[in-house]
Design a protein around this motif. Structure first.
Motif, PDB file in Angstrom:
ATOM      1  N   PRO A  38       0.798  -1.232   0.000  1.00 53.57           N
ATOM      2  CA  PRO A  38       0.000   0.000   0.000  1.00 53.57           C
ATOM      3  C   PRO A  38       0.835   1.290   0.000  1.00 53.57           C
ATOM      4  CG  PRO A  38      -0.929  -1.560   1.545  1.00 53.57           C
ATOM      5  CD  PRO A  38       0.400  -2.117   1.095  1.00 53.57           C
ATOM      6  N   ASP A  41       0.724   3.054  -3.223  1.00 55.51           N
ATOM      7  CA  ASP A  41      -0.567   3.577  -3.667  1.00 55.51           C
ATOM      8  C   ASP A  41      -0.549   5.106  -3.660  1.00 55.51           C
ATOM      9  OD1 ASP A  41      -3.432   4.518  -3.359  1.00 55.51           O
ATOM     10  OD2 ASP A  41      -3.774   2.364  -3.547  1.00 55.51           O
ATOM     11  N   TYR A  50      -4.059   7.454   4.939  1.00 55.35           N
ATOM     12  CA  TYR A  50      -4.872   6.523   4.161  1.00 55.35           C
ATOM     13  C   TYR A  50      -4.307   5.100   4.192  1.00 55.35           C
ATOM     14  CZ  TYR A  50      -8.424   5.340   0.738  1.00 55.35           C
ATOM     15  OH  TYR A  50      -9.526   4.801   0.120  1.00 55.35           O
ATOM     16  N   ILE A  53      -6.536   2.726   6.012  1.00 55.45           N
ATOM     17  CA  ILE A  53      -7.724   2.308   5.274  1.00 55.45           C
ATOM     18  C   ILE A  53      -7.391   1.129   4.354  1.00 55.45           C
ATOM     19  CG2 ILE A  53      -9.488   3.028   3.609  1.00 55.45           C
ATOM     20  CD1 ILE A  53      -9.701   4.428   6.374  1.00 55.45           C
ATOM     21  N   ILE A  54      -6.299   1.256   3.624  1.00 56.58           N
ATOM     22  CA  ILE A  54      -5.931   0.199   2.672  1.00 56.58           C
ATOM     23  C   ILE A  54      -5.529  -1.086   3.396  1.00 56.58           C
ATOM     24  CG2 ILE A  54      -4.300  -0.478   0.868  1.00 56.58           C
ATOM     25  CD1 ILE A  54      -4.251   2.451  -0.008  1.00 56.58           C
ATOM     26  N   ALA A  57      -8.576  -2.848   4.746  1.00 53.03           N
ATOM     27  CA  ALA A  57      -9.340  -3.459   3.651  1.00 53.03           C
ATOM     28  C   ALA A  57      -8.694  -4.757   3.170  1.00 53.03           C
ATOM     29  CB  ALA A  57      -9.477  -2.471   2.492  1.00 53.03           C
ATOM     30  N   ASN A  70     -13.811  -3.559   0.996  1.00 50.70           N
ATOM     31  CA  ASN A  70     -12.854  -2.767   0.235  1.00 50.70           C
ATOM     32  C   ASN A  70     -12.644  -1.416   0.916  1.00 50.70           C
ATOM     33  OD1 ASN A  70     -15.072  -1.091  -0.563  1.00 50.70           O
ATOM     34  ND2 ASN A  70     -15.560  -2.572  -2.154  1.00 50.70           N
ATOM     35  N   THR A  71     -11.862  -0.553   0.292  1.00 52.62           N
ATOM     36  CA  THR A  71     -11.545   0.737   0.924  1.00 52.62           C
ATOM     37  C   THR A  71     -12.791   1.598   1.127  1.00 52.62           C
ATOM     38  OG1 THR A  71     -10.948   1.673  -1.235  1.00 52.62           O
ATOM     39  CG2 THR A  71      -9.156   0.795   0.126  1.00 52.62           C
ATOM     40  N   LYS A  72     -13.763   1.507   0.239  1.00 51.53           N
ATOM     41  CA  LYS A  72     -15.001   2.296   0.403  1.00 51.53           C
ATOM     42  C   LYS A  72     -15.755   1.864   1.662  1.00 51.53           C
ATOM     43  CE  LYS A  72     -14.614   4.969  -3.121  1.00 51.53           C
ATOM     44  NZ  LYS A  72     -14.157   6.325  -2.879  1.00 51.53           N
ATOM     45  N   GLU A  75     -13.766   3.231   4.625  1.00 53.18           N
ATOM     46  CA  GLU A  75     -13.994   4.680   4.708  1.00 53.18           C
ATOM     47  C   GLU A  75     -15.349   4.996   5.326  1.00 53.18           C
ATOM     48  OE1 GLU A  75     -13.750   6.198   0.743  1.00 53.18           O
ATOM     49  OE2 GLU A  75     -11.589   5.921   0.611  1.00 53.18           O
TER      50      GLU A  75
END
Length: 112
Positions: A38, A41, A50, A53-54, A57, A70-72, A75
Motif C-alpha cells: 500500500p 498507492d 490513508y 484504510i488500505i 481493507a 474494500n476501501t469504500k 472509509e
C-alpha cells in the motif's frame, strides 16, 4: 498450529447503502505485503493516513453479509469502529502478542 484469523464484533457496525447493519467480521494476520504494497498507492503518497484504510481493507476478510470488504467500506465505518479495528490490528500483529489470541481491551461504551 495457531489461528491466523480472529472473529470480531464492531461496537456500532457498518451501515450499507440499503440500511443493513453489519457488525460481525473476520480479520486475518497481516503479511509483509499487506504493509509494504500500500505504500506505493498514490492515495497513501498524497495522504499517509490513508495507509490504515488500505491495510484494513486487505486484512478484513469478512464483514457481515457484505460480498466484499474494500476501501469504500472501511472509509464508511464510524470513527469508533475504525478505532476498534486499528487496535485489533495492532494487537494481532504485535510481536509480543501470543499468535491468534484476541486482545482484551474495552469496546466503546463498554463499562469494564
Amino acid at each position: 498450529m495457531f489461528s491466523t484469523e480472529v472473529n470480531f464484533t464492531l461496537p456500532k457496525g457498518y451501515l450499507d447503502q440499503d440500511g443493513g447493519l453489519h457488525t460481525d467480521g473476520v480479520m486475518r494476520l497481516a503479511t509483509g505485503a499487506d504493509e509494504i504494497l500500500p505504500l506505493k498507492d498514490p492515495r497513501v503518497q498524497q495522504n499517509p493516513a490513508y495507509l490504515t484504510i488500505i491495510v484494513l481493507a486487505r486484512v478484513i476478510t469478512r464483514l457481515g453479509a457484505l460480498p466484499d470488504v474494500n476501501t469504500k467500506v472501511i472509509e464508511g465505518l464510524f470513527a469508533s469502529d475504525l478505532s476498534y479495528l486499528q487496535k485489533l490490528y495492532e494487537s494481532l500483529n504485535d510481536d509480543d502478542a501470543a499468535p491468534g489470541v484476541v486482545p482484551d481491551f474495552p469496546l466503546v461504551g463498554d463499562a469494564r
